[in-house]
Scaffold this motif. Structure first.
Motif, PDB file in Angstrom:
ATOM      1  N   ARG A 164       0.832  -1.210   0.000  1.00  0.00           N
ATOM      2  CA  ARG A 164       0.000   0.000   0.000  1.00  0.00           C
ATOM      3  C   ARG A 164       0.865   1.258   0.000  1.00  0.00           C
ATOM      4  NH1 ARG A 164      -2.468  -2.944  -1.695  1.00  0.00           N
ATOM      5  NH2 ARG A 164      -4.091  -4.307  -0.872  1.00  0.00           N
ATOM      6  N   TYR A 168       0.575   3.880  -3.110  1.00  0.00           N
ATOM      7  CA  TYR A 168      -0.435   4.832  -2.640  1.00  0.00           C
ATOM      8  C   TYR A 168      -0.741   5.892  -3.702  1.00  0.00           C
ATOM      9  CZ  TYR A 168      -2.780   8.580  -0.192  1.00  0.00           C
ATOM     10  OH  TYR A 168      -3.687   9.549   0.162  1.00  0.00           O
ATOM     11  N   ASP A 172      -6.822   6.493  -1.731  1.00  0.00           N
ATOM     12  CA  ASP A 172      -6.635   5.188  -1.103  1.00  0.00           C
ATOM     13  C   ASP A 172      -6.813   5.307   0.409  1.00  0.00           C
ATOM     14  OD1 ASP A 172      -6.008   4.295  -3.594  1.00  0.00           O
ATOM     15  OD2 ASP A 172      -3.888   3.883  -3.183  1.00  0.00           O
ATOM     16  N   ALA A 296      -1.733   8.934   4.494  1.00  0.00           N
ATOM     17  CA  ALA A 296      -0.630   8.792   3.543  1.00  0.00           C
ATOM     18  C   ALA A 296       0.712   9.011   4.227  1.00  0.00           C
ATOM     19  CB  ALA A 296      -0.807   9.776   2.391  1.00  0.00           C
TER      20      ALA A 296
END
Length: 329
Positions: A164, A168, A172, A296
């Motif tokens: 991930r 990213y 997301d 993030a």
């Protein structure tokens, strides 16, 4: 009301939705988004149940995409689309279409889903299990403003978080992060009350818990302090300890729906901190459709080993406490 369609297409499904609305006297307005759930037969029931509960807060058209594959390499399934249209009480506060894509049609799921999206409404795609390696580049993920995965539902959560972080894209998010919202809110409030400097952090949880990993990375990003991760019997995150010059700020939740907060110089108190249901997590994620920049930053933060001694260097600069905007994200 349920309408079953066999060997159908998107046009016939749209007509069935309109027919079901007319039969029940339902208006065609009021739904705020399209939620696309990409799952398998095993997880479809629980996922749809959670979506229906969340739809009472966020009325939506829910499209459940189930890809049916051959059971053996020798077996070939002819491309076929079967659908189950649900309106009224069978679809929560919106309407639901369960799509079963057989054979090669599963590779073109976006062409089936696209004509069924609500016009001029946001699209959210949720993978309860088996999310693509790069959700934003998946054909269905590319249709969405928001893409939801769940690192807790995979065999190797640390590897899933690494994937991930590498892939990213704005929009997301992961339910492992959503599960932390109450923890982050309480920790930010505790630091506001303590008015002190955090010099170390400890996160206690069951092994390989992705929420604990993200919480530790959040501390690294927001506090710039060493973080130690301690394995316990769980369930999930069981305790957080923040070291300060005045003593230890601690939240303990070994089990059950309540936790105990301890702040130096203040009496300890009991807080509500239950493990939330999937429906509650999805409902929270549907409240915001903008990119989650705090997630993030935490996802990309790199954990470093704790220093050899527990006492921090006196010359270390004070680290900022997490702000309320981070806790509310």
């Amino acid at each position: 009301m349920k309408i079953d369609l066999t060997d159908t297409n998107s046009s016939k499904i749209n007509k069935a939705i309109l027919s079901g609305r007319r039969s029940l006297g339902m208006p065609a307005v009021g739904m705020v988004l399209t939620l696309v759930i990409v799952t398998d037969e095993e997880n479809a029931y629980d996922s749809l149940k959670a979506a229906n509960e969340a739809s009472r807060e966020h009325p939506s058209r829910t499209l459940v995409v189930i890809k049916r594959h051959a059971r053996s390499p020798r077996e070939r399934l002819a491309p076929r689309l079967d659908a189950e249209v649900r309106v009224g009480s069978d679809a929560g506060a919106g309407e639901t279409v369960v799509l079963r894509l057989h054979g090669e049609l599963g590779a073109r799921a976006d062409s089936v889903v696209l004509p069924l999206l609500l016009p001029d409404a946001p699209v959210v795609v949720w993978w309860p299990v088996d999310a693509p390696e790069v959700p934003s580049k998946d054909p269905l993920g590319a249709l969405a403003q928001r893409r939801i995965t769940d690192a807790y539902a995979v065999e190797d959560p640390p590897a899933a978080l690494a994937a991930r972080a590498a892939s990213y894209a704005p929009g997301d998010t992961d339910l492992a992060w959503t599960r932390l919202t109450p923890w982050r809110s309480m920790l930010a409030a505790a630091l506001d009350q303590a008015r002190t400097t955090v010099v170390s952090a400890v996160v206690e949880s069951e092994a390989d818990n992705p929420s604990a990993e993200l919480l530790a990375r959040w501390f690294v990003d927001r506090l710039n302090v060493p973080v130690e991760q301690v394995v316990t019997d769980g369930p999930v995150v069981t305790a957080v300890r923040l070291g300060t010059p005045d003593g230890e700020i601690r939240i303990d939740r070994p089990e059950g729906p309540v936790a105990r907060l301890a702040i130096p110089g203040q009496p300890s108190r009991v807080l509500a901190l239950k493990v939330r249901t999937t429906a509650e997590l999805i409902a929270e994620e549907l409240r915001r459709l903008d990119p989650d920049e705090i997630y993030a930053a935490a996802l990309r933060a790199q954990l470093t080993p704790p220093p050899p001694t527990s006492a921090p260097s006196p010359a270390a600069p004070p680290a900022p406490s997490p702000d309320r905007s981070a806790a509310a994200s």
